[in-house]
Design an enzyme around this catalytic site. Structure first.
Site, PDB file in Angstrom:
ATOM      1  NE  ARG A 170     -17.086-101.260  57.744  1.00 12.70           N
ATOM      2  CZ  ARG A 170     -16.292-100.232  58.012  1.00 12.70           C
ATOM      3  NH1 ARG A 170     -16.271 -99.177  57.212  1.00 12.70           N
ATOM      4  NH2 ARG A 170     -15.515-100.240  59.076  1.00 12.70           N
TER       5      ARG A 170
ATOM      6  CB  SER B 279     -16.575 -95.686  54.187  1.00 13.08           C
ATOM      7  OG  SER B 279     -17.071 -95.320  52.924  1.00 13.08           O
TER       8      SER B 279
ATOM      9  CD  GLU C 178     -23.770 -89.689  46.985  1.00  9.17           C
ATOM     10  OE1 GLU C 178     -24.255 -88.617  46.571  1.00  9.17           O
ATOM     11  OE2 GLU C 178     -22.669 -89.761  47.559  1.00  9.17           O
TER      12      GLU C 178
ATOM     13  CG  PHE D 119     -24.655 -90.180  51.639  1.00  8.99           C
ATOM     14  CD1 PHE D 119     -25.300 -89.104  52.243  1.00  8.99           C
ATOM     15  CD2 PHE D 119     -23.387 -90.522  52.088  1.00  8.99           C
ATOM     16  CE1 PHE D 119     -24.694 -88.391  53.260  1.00  8.99           C
ATOM     17  CE2 PHE D 119     -22.772 -89.801  53.107  1.00  8.99           C
ATOM     18  CZ  PHE D 119     -23.432 -88.742  53.692  1.00  8.99           C
TER      19      PHE D 119
ATOM     20  NE  ARG E 110     -18.430 -97.137  59.525  1.00 11.50           N
ATOM     21  CZ  ARG E 110     -17.353 -96.496  59.062  1.00 11.50           C
ATOM     22  NH1 ARG E 110     -16.339 -96.220  59.856  1.00 11.50           N
ATOM     23  NH2 ARG E 110     -17.298 -96.103  57.807  1.00 11.50           N
TER      24      ARG E 110
END
Lengths: 322, 271
Positions: free
Chosen positions: A14, A41, A62, A87, A171
Site C-alpha cells: 500500500r 486502510s 460501495e 467489498f 497489506r
C-alpha cells in the site's frame, strides 16, 4: 546469494501504491481518489492532506462508490477507486460489470487488503473470490503485483492505460523481488529463476514463497523455473505454453480459492495448448478458519517446504507419464 | 422550440417508438410512453449537446437509468441527429447496436451503460461531482423509474449528492405508478417521494411529467442553494395510447396488429 535467505526488509505494498498515487496527483490535477470511509486502510491520508477536495469519500456505500467512479471518469477525471477488495468486488460486482467494464470507463479499481490479509476477521473479510469474479469480465485487466517495486510500476502503468483496471493489493509485508526500475507490462510474466524440472507460478504475496520453495528444491538438485504472473487477465499464454512444454509440469499458488483464480486461468491455457500435469495450490474451496494470512497460507500447504514437497510429487507424475 | 413544437416532436417520437416495438415484437412500451415528453424536452430544448460531437467535454449529461426504455432514447437521439433515423428499424435485430439496453461504446449520445436498475444515479452523481471538481459548467440529468427507486444503491447516491452539494444535478423520477409486475402501491410503495427526498436534503418539484408546459421549466430550474434537484414527474404508463394507459400489462407487452392500428391512429390523430 539469494536475498530471501537474509531476512530481507518486508514492504507493505500500500505504501508503494500511495507514493505513486501522490506523485501522479502532483503531476496531474485530474487524478482523484474515491473511497468508502477507507482513508486509513487505503492509506489515503497523505493524498487527503495534500488535496482534500480530490479525495471523494462516499461513506460506507460501495455500489455508489463504483458508480461515482464511473461518473467521475465520464467527467474527464482519472479516478482511483479504493476499498477493501472483499467489498469493492463482492458488494459492487454488478457496478464493476456494468458501470466500469461494460461501459469501458477509465477507472482504476484498487482492491486493498485482498486475499486473507484480514485473516483473523474471518471469511466475510477474506477476498479469495475476487480473481474469479473479475477475470471473467471483458475489458478489465486484473493485476496482483508481487512486491512494492511491481506495485509502483503497475500503478504507474494503470494511470497511463486508457480503460478500466483492477489492481489487487495486499497489506501483508513482502520482500522486494523485482529489480529497481522495473517496468510493468500487461500480460507479461517475469522469469525470476530459470529451471527445467518444473515451473512454479504465483503472484501477489505468494511469489516470494515460490522463490523460497525453489531454493529448497535446488538444495535437492531440482531446478525449478519461477514465474511471477501478476496479470491474471489477460493471461500470458506464451509463458504458460513455454513452461508446460519446456519444464513439463506447472505448480501454481495463490491467495485465493483454488477455483477460478490464477491456477484456473493457467489451466485453461495448459489444457487447450500444451497439456501437462498441474498442481493448483490455494484455499481449497472452503471458508477459511481464523488466523493471520501467513498462518492460513501455511495451513493450506503454501509454506515453502510444503510447496517444494508438492512440486516433487508433481514432478513424479510427470515422470510416470513419460 | 415552443411548447407546441415540442409536443409535436414528442408525438412523432411516440409514433416511431410504437412502430419500432411493434416491428421488433419486443420492448418496454408503457414506460417509454410515460417518459417521452421528458426526453423530448431534454434533447430538443434543455440539453446543451452537439450531435456531431457526442463526447464534447462541455455537453450536458443525460443518463437514462431506466435503461429498459432504450428504444425511446434511440428514437430521440436519432431525431436529434446523433444517429441515422433509418437505423431505428434495426432495433433488437441480430448484431444491431440498438439492443434492449443502451451501450455507450456503440451508440453516440449514450453516456453510460444501464440496464440493471439502480445504476444510473450513482454514475450521474460522479458526473456532477466531476463538474464541481473541474469547474465545468455542464449540468447532469438522470431519469429513473419509480419502481427503480426500490434499489438501495439509489439511496446511497441520493445521500452522497446532498453531502456533495450537487446543485448541478437533476434527478427525474418517472412516477408512472406501475412496475413490471404490479402497481407500485401493491409492491413496495416508496411514494410519496417528495418527503423522502426532502429529508435527504434535496429540492423537490412535483409536476405533470406528460405536460410539456410543466416539464420544460422544471428541467430548466436551477437550484442555487447547493441542493440537488429532484423532479417527481407524475406520468401515465402508456401515455398517449388510450388502451395502454395505466395498465400494468403494458410494461413490456407488444401490441397486436389490431391494437397497433388503433394506437397509431390515436397518435396520428393527435398530431
Amino acid at each position: 546469494m539469494n536475498a530471501i535467505d537474509t531476512k530481507p526488509k518486508l514492504h507493505d505494498c500500500r505504501d508503494a501504491f500511495v507514493a505513486v498515487l501522490e506523485r501522479l496527483g502532483a503531476e496531474n490535477s485530474k487524478v482523484v481518489a474515491v473511497c468508502n470511509d477507507s482513508v486509513g486502510s487505503s492509506k489515503l491520508g497523505g493524498f487527503k492532506a495534500k488535496w482534500p477536495e480530490r479525495l471523494v469519500n462516499v461513506g460506507i456505500a460501495e455500489q455508489n462508490m463504483v458508480g461515482v467512479g464511473a461518473g467521475l471518469a465520464n467527467g474527464g477525471l482519472l479516478p482511483f477507486v479504493c476499498g477493501a477488495s472483499c467489498f469493492l468486488t463482492g458488494r459492487s460486482l454488478e457496478q464493476v460489470k456494468a458501470d466500469i467494464a461494460y461501459s469501458n470507463a477509465n477507472v482504476k479499481l484498487v482492491g486493498i487488503s485482498s486475499g486473507m490479509a484480514y485473516g483473523e476477521l474471518g471469511p466475510t473479510h477474506h477476498s479469495i473470490e475476487d480473481f474469479a469474479w473479475t477475470r471473467v469480465l471483458p475489458n478489465l485487466p486484473v493485476i496482483a503485483p508481487c512486491d512494492s517495486i511491481e506495485t509502483a510500476a503497475a500503478v504507474e502503468w494503470a494511470a497511463a492505460y486508457q480503460g478500466p483496471v483492477f489492481l489487487r493489493l495486499s497489506r501483508v509485508g513482502v520482500p522486494d523481488l523485482l529489480p529497481a526500475g522495473h517496468k510493468f507490462e500487461l500480460g507479461k510474466a517475469n522469469l525470476l529463476r530459470d529451471g527445467d524440472a518444473v515451473t512454479l507460478i504465483a503472484n501477489g504475496t505468494l511469489t516470494h514463497r515460490m522463490m523460497k520453495a525453489a531454493d529448497i528444491l535446488a538444495s535437492q538438485g531440482i531446478e525449478a523455473r519461477v514465474l511471477n504472473m501478476a496479470t491474471v487477465r489477460p493471461i500470458d499464454v506464451e509463458a504458460v505454453v513455454k513452461a508446460a512444454t519446456e519444464t513439463g509440469a506447472i505448480l501454481t499458488a495463490e491467495e485465493h480459492s483454488v477455483y477460478g483464480g490464477l491456477g484456473s486461468a493457467i489451466a485453461e491455457v495448459v489444457v487447450a495448448e500444451a497439456p501437462a500435469p498441474m498442481k493448483i495450490l490455494g484455499v481449497p474451496g472452503i471458508f477459511a478458519p481464523t488466523g493471520s494470512a501467513e498462518f492460513l497460507l501455511d495451513e493450506f500447504g503454501m509454506a515453502p517446504a510444503a510447496v517444494a514437497e508438492a512440486a516433487i510429487a508433481l514432478i513424479a507424475r510427470k515422470k510416470t507419464r513419460a | 422550440m415552443q411548447i407546441s413544437d415540442l409536443e409535436r416532436v414528442a408525438r412523432q417520437i411516440r409514433i416511431r417508438d410504437l412502430q419500432a416495438v411493434f416491428e421488433a415484437k419486443a420492448g418496454h412500451i408503457g414506460g417509454e410512453m410515460s417518459a417521452i415528453d421528458i426526453m423530448t424536452a431534454l434533447y430538443f430544448k434543455v440539453l446543451k449537446v452537439w450531435p456531431d460531437q457526442p463526447k464534447h467535454p462541455d455537453r450536458d449529461r443525460f443518463v437514462l437509468s431506466k435503461g429498459h426504455t432504450a428504444c425511446a432514447l434511440y428514437v430521440t437521439l436519432a431525431k436529434r441527429g446523433f444517429l441515422p433515423e433509418e437505423e431505428i428499424s434495426t432495433f433488437l435485430k441480430p448484431l444491431s447496436r440498438l439492443n434492449g439496453h443502451p451501450n455507450c461504446n456503440k451508440v453516440p449520445g449514450v453516456e453510460t451503460n444501464t440496464g440493471p436498475l439502480g445504476h444510473g444515479l450513482p454514475v450521474a452523481v460522479g458526473m456532477a461531482k466531476a463538474a464541481k471538481l473541474t469547474g465545468a459548467a455542464y449540468h447532469t440529468y438522470v431519469m429513473t423509474g419509480d419502481g427503480e427507486m426500490q434499489e438501495g444503491s439509489n439511496w446511497e447516491a441520493i445521500s452522497s449528492a446532498a453531502q456533495f452539494q450537487l446543485d448541478n444535478l437533476t434527478l427525474i423520477i418517472d412516477h408512472n405508478r406501475f412496475q413490471q409486475g404490479a402497481a407500485l402501491t401493491d409492491t413496495n410503495n416508496l411514494a410519496p417521494f417528495r418527503s423522502k427526498l426532502e429529508a435527504f436534503g434535496w429540492d423537490v418539484s412535483e409536476i405533470n411529467g406528460n405536460a410539456m408546459a410543466e416539464v420544460v421549466p422544471a428541467l430548466e430550474r436551477r437550484s442555487t442553494s447547493g441542493r440537488p434537484h429532484c423532479i417527481v414527474a407524475h406520468t401515465n404508463k402508456g401515455q398517449g395510447i388510450s388502451f395502454m394507459q395505466d395498465k400494468v400489462d403494458w410494461h413490456h407487452k407488444v401490441p397486436s396488429e389490431e391494437q397497433y392500428k388503433i394506437a397509431m391512429a390515436e397518435l396520428t390523430e393527435a398530431l
